[in-house]
Enzyme design. Structure first.
Site, mmCIF file in Angstrom:
data_model
loop_
_atom_site.group_PDB
_atom_site.id
_atom_site.type_symbol
_atom_site.label_atom_id
_atom_site.label_comp_id
_atom_site.label_asym_id
_atom_site.label_seq_id
_atom_site.Cartn_x
_atom_site.Cartn_y
_atom_site.Cartn_z
ATOM 1 N N GLY A 81 0.817 -1.215 0.000
ATOM 2 C CA GLY A 81 0.000 0.000 0.000
ATOM 3 C C GLY A 81 0.846 1.257 0.000
ATOM 4 O O GLY A 81 2.077 1.197 -0.100
ATOM 5 N N GLY A 113 1.370 4.994 2.120
ATOM 6 C CA GLY A 113 1.006 5.772 3.323
ATOM 7 C C GLY A 113 1.454 7.204 3.109
ATOM 8 O O GLY A 113 1.919 7.568 2.028
ATOM 9 N N PHE A 164 3.836 10.024 2.907
ATOM 10 C CA PHE A 164 5.277 10.156 2.602
ATOM 11 C C PHE A 164 5.906 8.947 1.926
ATOM 12 O O PHE A 164 7.070 9.000 1.547
ATOM 13 C CB PHE A 164 6.097 10.456 3.875
ATOM 14 N N ASP A 176 -6.506 12.836 10.016
ATOM 15 C CA ASP A 176 -6.793 12.248 8.706
ATOM 16 C C ASP A 176 -7.516 10.911 8.858
ATOM 17 O O ASP A 176 -7.140 9.904 8.270
ATOM 18 C CB ASP A 176 -5.498 12.068 7.893
HETATM 19 C C1 LIG Z 1 -3.775 -4.407 -0.743
HETATM 20 N N1 LIG Z 1 -3.171 -4.075 0.519
HETATM 21 C C2 LIG Z 1 -3.609 -4.616 1.647
HETATM 22 O O1 LIG Z 1 -4.494 -5.430 1.675
HETATM 23 C C3 LIG Z 1 -2.928 -4.177 2.902
HETATM 24 C C4 LIG Z 1 -2.462 -5.054 3.898
HETATM 25 C C5 LIG Z 1 -2.561 -6.567 3.915
HETATM 26 N N2 LIG Z 1 -1.912 -4.304 4.894
HETATM 27 C C6 LIG Z 1 -1.985 -2.980 4.551
HETATM 28 C C7 LIG Z 1 -1.503 -1.860 5.302
HETATM 29 C C8 LIG Z 1 -0.824 -1.859 6.516
HETATM 30 C C9 LIG Z 1 -0.387 -2.948 7.339
HETATM 31 O O2 LIG Z 1 -0.550 -4.155 7.114
HETATM 32 N N3 LIG Z 1 0.244 -2.453 8.441
HETATM 33 C C10 LIG Z 1 0.256 -1.082 8.401
HETATM 34 C C11 LIG Z 1 0.797 -0.145 9.307
HETATM 35 C C12 LIG Z 1 0.671 1.227 9.025
HETATM 36 C C13 LIG Z 1 0.031 1.616 7.847
HETATM 37 CL CL1 LIG Z 1 -0.085 3.332 7.505
HETATM 38 C C14 LIG Z 1 -0.504 0.700 6.935
HETATM 39 C C15 LIG Z 1 -0.382 -0.678 7.225
HETATM 40 C C16 LIG Z 1 -2.636 -2.881 3.308
HETATM 41 C C17 LIG Z 1 -2.916 -1.589 2.587
#
Ligand SMILES: CNC(=O)c1c(C)[nH]c(/C=C2\C(=O)Nc3ccc(Cl)cc32)c1C
Length: 285
Positions: A11, A13, A15, A147
């Protein structure tokens, strides 16, 4: 020696990118925010430093856990190591419902809302945990997330929701001190930000109201093709009803959080009491 084995990008975030990583010592799966600080200006570097100091203060089951940070001077990268949330973000869950033509059950929405509310209460009224060894004793701190939106709420491996990405958050040393600038998501921008650009705890409550509305209606309460028209709609504060499948209680809580006058919006404590009217149990699990 690199402590983490890089895996796929999951993903974006504030920055930078978010990458799944495996800790080499024990194989634990974590998430790493990767920031190229060459492209950051002074203000962004200060905001990143603020994010670190805030992440060090927060320790709560509904807030993404912070494991540490690492500076790679050779590649000018900063890495923030955080908890991996295998369920992804709420935005993907909402998109899936829209695509399938389904709605979240009222129980699921209350379950989600209660957890995000607990996380926000910890931010607004918690005590600093100074996990990173900063010298101040445990003291009350007010952290404004600034946010809150479905993209910043994640589903953890323990099936708990986690408030994440404090990349735009602010620590307020004086309770009534206002953060001077606002940089969040326009859809969820509160009326007071449109007129005064002062942001305080009640502005987070407005964004939480927008998020709860979107969990019900699968779209934000205020939408427009241009920012000026969006600003007019937000300042008017008129919302369409949520689908009739949901209770008046749910709609009433949303309307309370979306009061144009911030003083009329409930605090997180008042919302917690509304959810648990007869219990004086600690709100923390
Ligand atoms: C397609 N992406 C996902 O399904 C996804 C998964 C499996 N995990 C995430 C995001 C995070 C994640 O798994 N841990 C995080 C800690 C801080 C922030 Cl800002 C974001 C995350 C995402 C966007």
């Amino acid at each position: 020696m690199e402590q983490y084995e890089p895996l796929e990008i999951i993903g974006t975030g504030s920055f930078g990118l978010i990458r799944k990583v495996r800790r080499k010592t024990d194989g634990k799966i974590l998430a790493r925010k990767e920031i190229d600080y060459r492209r950051m200006n002074e203000k962004e570097r200060n905001q990143l430093s603020a994010e670190f100091s805030i992440l060090c203060e927060l320790d709560h089951p509904n807030i993404v856990r912070y494991y540490g940070r690492h500076v790679d001077k050779i590649n000018c990268m900063i890495y923030i190591i955080m908890e991996y949330c295998e369920g992804g973000d709420l935005s993907s869950i909402i998109k899936k419902c829209k695509k399938e033509g389904t709605f979240l059950s009222e129980n699921t929405i209350w379950h989600f809302f209660t957890q995000i509310l607990r996380a926000l209460h910890e931010c607004h009224y918690g005590y600093g945990k100074n996990k990173c060894g900063s010298n101040h004793s445990q003291q009350h701190i007010t952290i404004l997330h600034r946010d809150i939106k479905p993209d910043n709420v994640f589903l953890g491996s323990d099936n708990k929701l986690k408030l994440g990405d404090f990349g735009l958050s602010r620590k307020l040393n004086l309770d009534r001190e206002f953060a001077q600038t606002y940089v969040g998501t326009p859809y969820y921008m509160s009326p007071e930000l449109i007129t005064e650009s002062h942001y305080d705890v009640k502005s987070d409550i407005w964004s939480l109201g927008c998020l709860l509305y979107e969990l019900c209606a699968l779209q934000p309460p205020f939408q427009a093709k241009s920012q000026p028209v969006l600003a007019i709609k937000i300042s008017a504060g008129t919302i369409s009803p949520i689908p009739s499948r949901y209770s008046d209680e749910l709609y009433n809580i949303i309307k309370a959080m979306l009061m144009v006058d911030p003083n009329q919006r409930p605090t997180t404590m008042e919302l917690i009491k509304m959810l648990n009217p007869n219990k004086d149990t600690a709100y923390r699990e």
